[in-house]
Design an enzyme around this catalytic site. Structure first.
Site, PDB file in Angstrom:
ATOM      1  N   SER A  48       4.824  -0.170  -5.053  1.00  0.00           N
ATOM      2  CA  SER A  48       5.830  -1.172  -4.686  1.00  0.00           C
ATOM      3  C   SER A  48       6.978  -0.594  -3.882  1.00  0.00           C
ATOM      4  O   SER A  48       6.799  -0.226  -2.727  1.00  0.00           O
ATOM      5  CB  SER A  48       6.339  -1.862  -5.958  1.00  0.00           C
ATOM      6  OG  SER A  48       5.294  -2.518  -6.604  1.00  0.00           O
ATOM      7  N   LYS A  58       0.493  -1.903  -4.053  1.00  0.00           N
ATOM      8  CA  LYS A  58       1.047  -3.193  -4.482  1.00  0.00           C
ATOM      9  C   LYS A  58       2.024  -3.657  -3.412  1.00  0.00           C
ATOM     10  O   LYS A  58       3.126  -3.150  -3.303  1.00  0.00           O
ATOM     11  CB  LYS A  58       1.757  -3.100  -5.822  1.00  0.00           C
ATOM     12  CG  LYS A  58       2.394  -4.437  -6.238  1.00  0.00           C
ATOM     13  CD  LYS A  58       3.173  -4.312  -7.518  1.00  0.00           C
ATOM     14  CE  LYS A  58       3.833  -5.646  -7.863  1.00  0.00           C
ATOM     15  NZ  LYS A  58       4.943  -5.986  -6.917  1.00  0.00           N
ATOM     16  N   ASP A 108       6.165   5.325   9.245  1.00  0.00           N
ATOM     17  CA  ASP A 108       6.030   4.532  10.467  1.00  0.00           C
ATOM     18  C   ASP A 108       7.156   4.784  11.459  1.00  0.00           C
ATOM     19  O   ASP A 108       6.952   4.722  12.677  1.00  0.00           O
ATOM     20  CB  ASP A 108       5.991   3.042  10.126  1.00  0.00           C
ATOM     21  CG  ASP A 108       4.630   2.584   9.619  1.00  0.00           C
ATOM     22  OD1 ASP A 108       3.760   3.458   9.406  1.00  0.00           O
ATOM     23  OD2 ASP A 108       4.439   1.368   9.421  1.00  0.00           O
TER      24      ASP A 108
END
Length: 463
Positions: free
Chosen positions: A281, A306, A292
């Site tokens: 999470s 998740k 990224d």
């Protein structure tokens, strides 16, 4: 008079696990209130669902139609859930979990009564104030352990390798869950985040301020086994570590949002995130944002996967619930739910010769002599081999090869030369194995991260 649903928005949460188990018994709720909850779910739930599909006459039955992360809590259980989210309660200060009807300590909180008393991760709780806990739910056991600040509680635990129950008497204290610890490893800042609650951002600011004062410009963020927490918390922390640009995309049923960083004066040359299959999470949001954005790399193992956001709501005297209202994507719009974040460099936590998943768990209950065979012998052999001692005997058979390893172990640890495997020697082997296995020196993922930041890793060979 029609029952009015009292429902107040609390916070958005992205947590893969909860510290309590919802009650199995059905909860009575006025029919008018149930109908309002059904209508609320049909309007807010992440996927299209009609009121007619939400069949049932209890909140438990209604929420059974939704995903596993949407959940109803009765009033007493909801209170304990919020304690975890907001990070404050009165007790001994230890994380616990239930496995196969048994209650275990997973981590004493540093500085807490449990930590100062000497409780250890892996201790099985046998009794609380002489009340046996075997077969209890986690909620029932936690209720026994917690109590008013200043009162005493006695916990009896069985430790791996120990021959009898160990008793600890502690005074309950007000516990504020500290989620961040940090240190400087020569020239690199190391930041461990255990979960993301209301205080995590401030704790992170404190650590980063220390790093800045020491002119630390390389950083390791350890979110291994971090189950997640509050969305706002991880977004605010990501904004400290990612230069201007997107942090994550959140897709609701009817619209989408993008959270982004506006930072332009960046402090760190490079950041490494340590993650594993227990990172979930909010941990995955931070790992994906750093990966990224190019702010750094992820080292370890693929995360849990998740990728959904829950929001918590309050139902006055009827407790509360959390409802999945969105799914999130990485800054590059990569799907995380059911997939996880893949590391830039996959590195195992433990050395290859330590098969941690198949190590036999036994208690030392009697002395063992040469010629004996069985799982208790295999458990000792596995641990001795994990500590680097070579054994020529067959698996689970106590012969001369195992005896030679025992003699070497005893010599290395300042013990008398053994003639057989005493209970005390077995306990010592268990103790040294655990301490060695989880030591910083044997943390392969951390070692790789340090070498990576110091330019000592051959990137052409690393995966």
């Amino acid at each position: 008079m029609k029952q009015k649903l009292i429902i107040a928005l609390m916070l958005s949460v992205i947590l893969i696990m909860v510290p309590i188990t919802p009650v199995a018994a059905a909860t009575y709720m006025p029919p008018e209130l149930l109908e309002e909850i059904k209508g609320f779910i049909s309007e807010r739930y992440v996927d299209e669902i009609t009121v007619e599909e939400l069949t049932g006459i209890t909140p438990e039955e209604i929420f059974a139609h939704l995903d596993p992360h949407s959940m109803y809590y009765s009033a007493d259980v909801f209170e304990k859930y919020l304690e975890r989210i907001f990070g404050e309660y009165a007790g001994i200060g230890a994380y616990v979990e239930e496995r196969e009807g048994k209650i275990y300590i997973t981590q004493p909180i540093e500085g807490s009564p449990s930590f100062k008393a000497g409780l250890k991760a892996g201790d099985e709780i046998i009794h609380v104030n002489d009340v046996k806990v075997k077969g209890m739910t986690l909620d029932e056991a936690v209720t026994l352990i917690r109590g008013p600040e200043g009162t005493k509680v006695t916990i009896g635990v069985m430790r791996e390798g120990a021959s009898e129950t160990i008793r600890y008497t502690m005074t309950r204290e007000h516990i504020t869950l500290k989620t961040v610890s940090y240190e400087i490893m020569d020239d690199i800042g190391y930041l461990k985040i255990t979960e993301f609650n209301e205080s995590t951002y401030d704790e992170t600011l404190e650590a980063l301020a220390v790093f800045k004062s020491k002119k630390i410009d390389r950083l390791i963020i350890d979110v291994r086994d971090n189950p997640g927490g509050m969305l706002d918390s991880v977004v605010d922390i990501a904004r400290l570590l990612v230069e201007s640009g997107p942090i994550l995309h959140v897709e609701y049923r009817d619209y989408a949002m993008m959270y982004q960083s506006f930072a332009t004066n960046f402090t760190y040359k490079e950041v490494v995130v340590l993650a594993n299959e227990g990172s979930a999470s909010a941990s995955e949001i931070l790992a994906a944002a750093i990966q990224d954005s190019g702010a750094g790399v992820v080292i370890g193992q693929t995360t849990y996967g998740k990728g959904s956001v829950q929001r918590i709501y309050f139902l006055d005297e009827y407790g509360g619930f959390k409802l999945t209202e969105a799914r999130y994507l990485s800054p590059n719009k990569t799907v995380i739910d059911g997939v996880g974040v893949e590391p830039n460099y996959e590195v195992a936590r433990f050395p290859a010769h330590v098969d941690i998943g198949n190590i036999v768990t036994r208690r030392a209950t009697k002395d063992i002599y040469q010629g004996i065979r069985g799982p208790e012998v295999l458990g000792i052999q596995q641990r001795l081999q994990g500590l680097g001692y070579s054994i020529s005997d067959s698996r689970g058979v106590f012969k001369q090869g195992t005896m030679e390893a025992l003699m070497a172990f005893a010599k290395d640890n300042g013990l008398e030369e053994p003639t057989h495997l005493t209970v005390a020697l077995q306990e010592k082997i268990y103790e040294v194995f655990v301490e060695t296995l989880y030591s910083q020196e044997n943390d392969q993922q951390l070692s790789f991260a340090l070498d990576y930041l110091r330019g000592k890793v051959d990137l052409a060979e690393a995966k």
